[in-house]
Scaffold this active site. Structure first.
Site, PDB file in Angstrom:
ATOM      1  N   GLU A  60       0.870  -1.166   0.000  1.00 21.89           N
ATOM      2  CA  GLU A  60       0.000   0.000   0.000  1.00 21.89           C
ATOM      3  C   GLU A  60       0.912   1.223   0.000  1.00 21.89           C
ATOM      4  O   GLU A  60       1.823   1.313   0.828  1.00 21.89           O
ATOM      5  CB  GLU A  60      -0.878   0.001   1.258  1.00 21.89           C
ATOM      6  CG  GLU A  60      -1.880   1.122   1.190  1.00 21.89           C
ATOM      7  CD  GLU A  60      -2.778   1.235   2.408  1.00 21.89           C
ATOM      8  OE1 GLU A  60      -2.745   0.346   3.282  1.00 21.89           O
ATOM      9  OE2 GLU A  60      -3.502   2.239   2.466  1.00 21.89           O
ATOM     10  N   ARG A 285       5.701 -13.104   9.117  1.00 18.96           N
ATOM     11  CA  ARG A 285       6.343 -11.840   8.787  1.00 18.96           C
ATOM     12  C   ARG A 285       7.699 -11.733   9.478  1.00 18.96           C
ATOM     13  O   ARG A 285       7.953 -12.407  10.479  1.00 18.96           O
ATOM     14  CB  ARG A 285       5.456 -10.663   9.172  1.00 18.96           C
ATOM     15  CG  ARG A 285       5.251 -10.486  10.658  1.00 18.96           C
ATOM     16  CD  ARG A 285       4.147  -9.476  10.954  1.00 18.96           C
ATOM     17  NE  ARG A 285       4.541  -8.109  10.668  1.00 18.96           N
ATOM     18  CZ  ARG A 285       3.942  -7.344   9.753  1.00 18.96           C
ATOM     19  NH1 ARG A 285       2.944  -7.796   9.044  1.00 18.96           N
ATOM     20  NH2 ARG A 285       4.339  -6.106   9.558  1.00 18.96           N
ATOM     21  N   LYS A 295       4.750   0.658   9.194  1.00 17.96           N
ATOM     22  CA  LYS A 295       4.820   1.943   8.515  1.00 17.96           C
ATOM     23  C   LYS A 295       4.223   3.052   9.370  1.00 17.96           C
ATOM     24  O   LYS A 295       4.692   4.181   9.345  1.00 17.96           O
ATOM     25  CB  LYS A 295       4.095   1.857   7.163  1.00 17.96           C
ATOM     26  CG  LYS A 295       4.957   1.268   6.076  1.00 17.96           C
ATOM     27  CD  LYS A 295       4.238   1.285   4.742  1.00 17.96           C
ATOM     28  CE  LYS A 295       3.322   0.090   4.604  1.00 17.96           C
ATOM     29  NZ  LYS A 295       2.635   0.003   3.322  1.00 17.96           N
TER      30      LYS A 295
HETATM   31  P1  ATP Z   1       2.749  -1.959   7.656  1.00 14.47           P
HETATM   32  O1  ATP Z   1       2.017  -2.531   8.820  1.00 14.47           O
HETATM   33  O2  ATP Z   1       4.149  -1.588   7.932  1.00 14.47           O
HETATM   34  O3  ATP Z   1       1.968  -0.896   6.942  1.00 14.47           O
HETATM   35  P2  ATP Z   1       1.770  -3.710   5.751  1.00 14.47           P
HETATM   36  O4  ATP Z   1       1.787  -5.185   5.795  1.00 14.47           O
HETATM   37  O5  ATP Z   1       0.461  -3.058   6.001  1.00 14.47           O
HETATM   38  O6  ATP Z   1       2.885  -3.179   6.670  1.00 14.47           O
HETATM   39  P3  ATP Z   1       1.811  -3.438   2.963  1.00 14.47           P
HETATM   40  O7  ATP Z   1       2.212  -2.274   2.155  1.00 14.47           O
HETATM   41  O8  ATP Z   1       0.392  -3.828   2.987  1.00 14.47           O
HETATM   42  O9  ATP Z   1       2.335  -3.163   4.422  1.00 14.47           O
HETATM   43  O10 ATP Z   1       2.725  -4.695   2.628  1.00 14.47           O
HETATM   44  C1  ATP Z   1       3.047  -5.123   1.331  1.00 14.47           C
HETATM   45  C2  ATP Z   1       3.469  -6.551   1.401  1.00 14.47           C
HETATM   46  O11 ATP Z   1       4.601  -6.677   2.249  1.00 14.47           O
HETATM   47  C3  ATP Z   1       2.375  -7.402   1.998  1.00 14.47           C
HETATM   48  O12 ATP Z   1       2.249  -8.574   1.206  1.00 14.47           O
HETATM   49  C4  ATP Z   1       2.862  -7.712   3.368  1.00 14.47           C
HETATM   50  O13 ATP Z   1       2.403  -8.961   3.791  1.00 14.47           O
HETATM   51  C5  ATP Z   1       4.372  -7.670   3.211  1.00 14.47           C
HETATM   52  N1  ATP Z   1       5.012  -7.333   4.472  1.00 14.47           N
HETATM   53  C6  ATP Z   1       4.824  -6.226   5.218  1.00 14.47           C
HETATM   54  N2  ATP Z   1       5.545  -6.279   6.352  1.00 14.47           N
HETATM   55  C7  ATP Z   1       6.217  -7.454   6.323  1.00 14.47           C
HETATM   56  C8  ATP Z   1       7.129  -8.102   7.212  1.00 14.47           C
HETATM   57  N3  ATP Z   1       7.500  -7.552   8.372  1.00 14.47           N
HETATM   58  N4  ATP Z   1       7.632  -9.306   6.837  1.00 14.47           N
HETATM   59  C9  ATP Z   1       7.276  -9.866   5.668  1.00 14.47           C
HETATM   60  N5  ATP Z   1       6.419  -9.318   4.807  1.00 14.47           N
HETATM   61  C10 ATP Z   1       5.889  -8.121   5.111  1.00 14.47           C
HETATM   62 MG    MG Z   2      -1.213  -2.880   5.016  1.00 12.69          MG
END
Ligand code: ATP
Ligand code: MG
Length: 581
Positions: A60, A285, A295
């Site tokens: 995102e 994760r 984020k």
């Molecule tokens: P945040 O909570 O930091 O916003 P998010 O998962 O909401 O992280 P996204 O932009 O939705 O962030 O993530 C894009 C991709 O990266 C998703 O498929 C998510 O599962 C993966 N991802 C995010 N954080 C991790 C992590 N700590 N380890 C592995 N994959 C991750």
């Molecule tokens: Mg997200």
């Protein structure tokens, strides 16, 4: 300040040379990338279910990518590459309030920098029209309805983990009424929150995600991609699976928090006719010690000014790591080392640091720099004399060539390499004691000159001309070897010494992560002296300053005003002492 340099833990240049590892083809160490996801793919190929593997990385665009995203990038792009398929970079942009072009550009740059090429780079918002059509299809099948409860009522009627939910009074609306209302929602006839579109699944389901989840909500906000075309926006779960299907994704890899959403992912795809039928597979994760991988929290650090920006070298964002001096290879190797499983674990920071050191050790050009200088005058060395010592640019790689290191009567050495009342085992410089200058001569400290404040200003030393090159014909033993820079040739520079941003292993778990901030995560050394053979701007070449660590020029560095960042110390100073101080 002493501990920031860490010289007390580094005996001499020679001991560093012993520590460095032989150069090897790093890919050979990590050749076996197998994991449970690859096993599933192998089976799907063997059974003929798929002939080409298609994955996607779906961030995102509401912030910069961090080390956790790197794990997902390496997984998705790595699988596509290894199986000869492809991977899309898809922006999952269904929350227009938080998304921006700045984030989109940074994400593209980071993925490219890590060394990956996407097949296509769509926005989920490109599919809004198609998604709207799918929603109509569900309504026509009697599988979605417009709910007019307000947010509080919806929450109350949703039930809990222990109690089932209660059907909405609007659940029985006719298909025609639903079609009419949904169209009116789209046509801007209602205010935010007046209605939502929900899937009609099961308010009694033990899986809360299946209790008539919301598919669309009304939001009067401008979208970065679709502008004001839409005032209704689809929710993540509805958007995600359908976007996967539209793109022909075969394996939709996501983190374990989405495990409970899989039933909804399947329900949506099972109830609609889509061009492909992807499967969702979850993995654990990345959780890394001493770091935040959210984020939202990283955004907070930036907006509060706790760090200089998303690319502050202390941030474990991809852009921060790049500025700090991480190489893409070190990050990809790290992701290979930690592997992919379904079991949560927290990775030690040492694993990331080792991946970085291993890569930089092979790559970095060796130089001498003095970060916290004190002047040395070699009394018996002729004033107008100048000589040059030849130093290898890399101890194991002759292809790196050599450079000439100037030597004169006035030098700088590290303040930490001198001690006035030194214990017996202090093998560096102190009054009356002899030390070896790297490449050059043995010197002995004869006199200490201090300023009015009592601080050591200059060390008057003598040198032994017979010890040229670092050994003496009489076989005299000198234990310590220290680095130096010729004063006349020195380049003045500022050096940023970075350390971990947090002192606690799990700052994210703290009630307030601010309390875990490391007050010494940045120590600025304004007075550093470099040997002249250093590229002062451009942020490309990694240096190892002998005994001090790995360094890289900062983005703001110029030849008039050089600024270098310490990427990493030569060895872990946290394992034994816990934290700096
Ligand atoms: P945040 O909570 O930091 O916003 P998010 O998962 O909401 O992280 P996204 O932009 O939705 O962030 O993530 C894009 C991709 O990266 C998703 O498929 C998510 O599962 C993966 N991802 C995010 N954080 C991790 C992590 N700590 N380890 C592995 N994959 C991750
Ligand atoms: Mg997200």
């Amino acid at each position: 300040m002493n501990s920031a340099l860490g010289l007390d833990r580094v005996k001499s240049v020679d001991s560093i040379a012993l520590q460095t590892q032989p150069m090897s083809d790093s890919s050979a160490d990590h050749g076996d990338n197998s994991n449970f996801i690859r096993d599933i793919i192998d089976a799907d190929l063997a059974s003929g279910k798929h002939t080409r593997i298609v994955t996607r990385f779906p961030p995102e665009p509401n912030g910069y990518l961090h080390i956790g995203h790197a794990k997902s990038i390496c997984l998705n792009f790595g699988i596509a590459r290894d199986y000869g398929g492809y991977c899309n970079l898809r922006f999952d942009d269904t929350n227009p309030e938080k998304e921006s072009i700045e984030y989109i550009n940074s994400i593209r740059r980071d993925v490219e920098w890590l060394g990956y090429e996407w097949h296509s780079n769509p926005f989920a918002s490109d599919y809004f029209e198609q998604l709207y059509g799918y929603a109509i299809d569900l309504i026509k099948q009697g599988k979605a309805y417009v709910d007019s409860q307000d947010a509080d009522e919806m929450r109350a009627n949703r039930g809990t983990l222990k109690e089932p939910g209660v059907d909405s009074p609007y659940r029985g609306r006719s298909i025609d009424e639903n079609l009419h209302l949904f169209e009116a929602m789209k046509n801007d006839k209602f205010a935010d929150g007046e209605h939502v579109l929900r899937a009609k699944i099961d308010m009694q389901s033990p899986n809360i995600n299946l209790r008539d989840p919301v598919l669309y909500r009304i939001r009067h906000v401008t979208h970065h991609n679709t502008g004001d075309t839409w005032c209704i926006y689809p929710l993540y779960d509805f958007t995600h699976g359908l976007s996967d299907a539209i793109e022909g994704i075969t394996h939709s890899l996501c983190t374990l928090e989405f495990e409970d959403h899989r039933a909804l992912y399947d329900w949506i795809l099972d109830n609609l006719e889509t061009p492909a039928r992807p499967v969702q597979i979850e993995f654990a994760r990345l959780q890394l010690e001493y770091s935040l991988t959210s984020k939202r929290k990283l955004n907070q650090l930036v907006s509060e000014g706790q760090v200089s920006g998303w690319d502050d070298p202390r941030m474990l964002t991809i852009s921060g790591m790049r500025r700090r001096g991480f190489t893409p290879e070190s990050i990809v190797n790290f992701c290979d080392m930690i592997g992919v499983t379904r079991k949560y674990s927290t990775i030690e920071m040492g694993v990331l640091e080792t991946a970085l050191r291993d890569d930089l050790n092979v790559r970095a050009v060796r130089r001498m720099a003095v970060i916290n200088p004190v002047k040395v005058i070699i009394d018996n060395y002729p004033e107008d004399q100048e000589e040059f010592f030849t130093g290898a640019n890399h101890p194991q790689n002759p292809d790196y060539g050599t450079r000439e290191v100037p030597f004169t009567r006035e030098l700088y050495i590290e303040r930490d390499d001198f001690m006035e009342d030194a214990p017996r085992k202090f093998f560096r410089l102190s009054p009356g004691r002899e030390v070896r200058l790297r490449f050059a001569y043995y010197i002995t400290c004869q006199q200490v000159i201090k300023n009015d404040a009592g601080e050591v200003e200059t060390l008057i030393c003598s040198y032994d001309p017979e010890s040229r090159g670092g050994s003496s014909p009489d076989g005299r033993k000198v234990k310590g070897t220290i680095h130096w820079v010729s004063a006349r040739h020195a380049v003045d520079a500022t050096v940023n010494l970075y350390d971990r941003l947090f002192t606690s292993t799990n700052p994210g778990a703290a009630a307030d992560f601010h309390r875990a901030l490391n007050p010494e995560s940045l120590v600025v050394m304004p007075d550093a002296k470099f040997e002249p053979a250093i590229e002062l701007s451009g942020n490309t070449l990694a240096y190892q300053f002998e005994r001090l660590g790995y360094f890289i020029s900062d983005y703001d560095s110029t030849s008039e005003r050089p600024i270098f960042n310490r990427t990493m110390t030569l060895r872990d100073s946290w394992a034994k002492i816990g934290q700096p101080g």
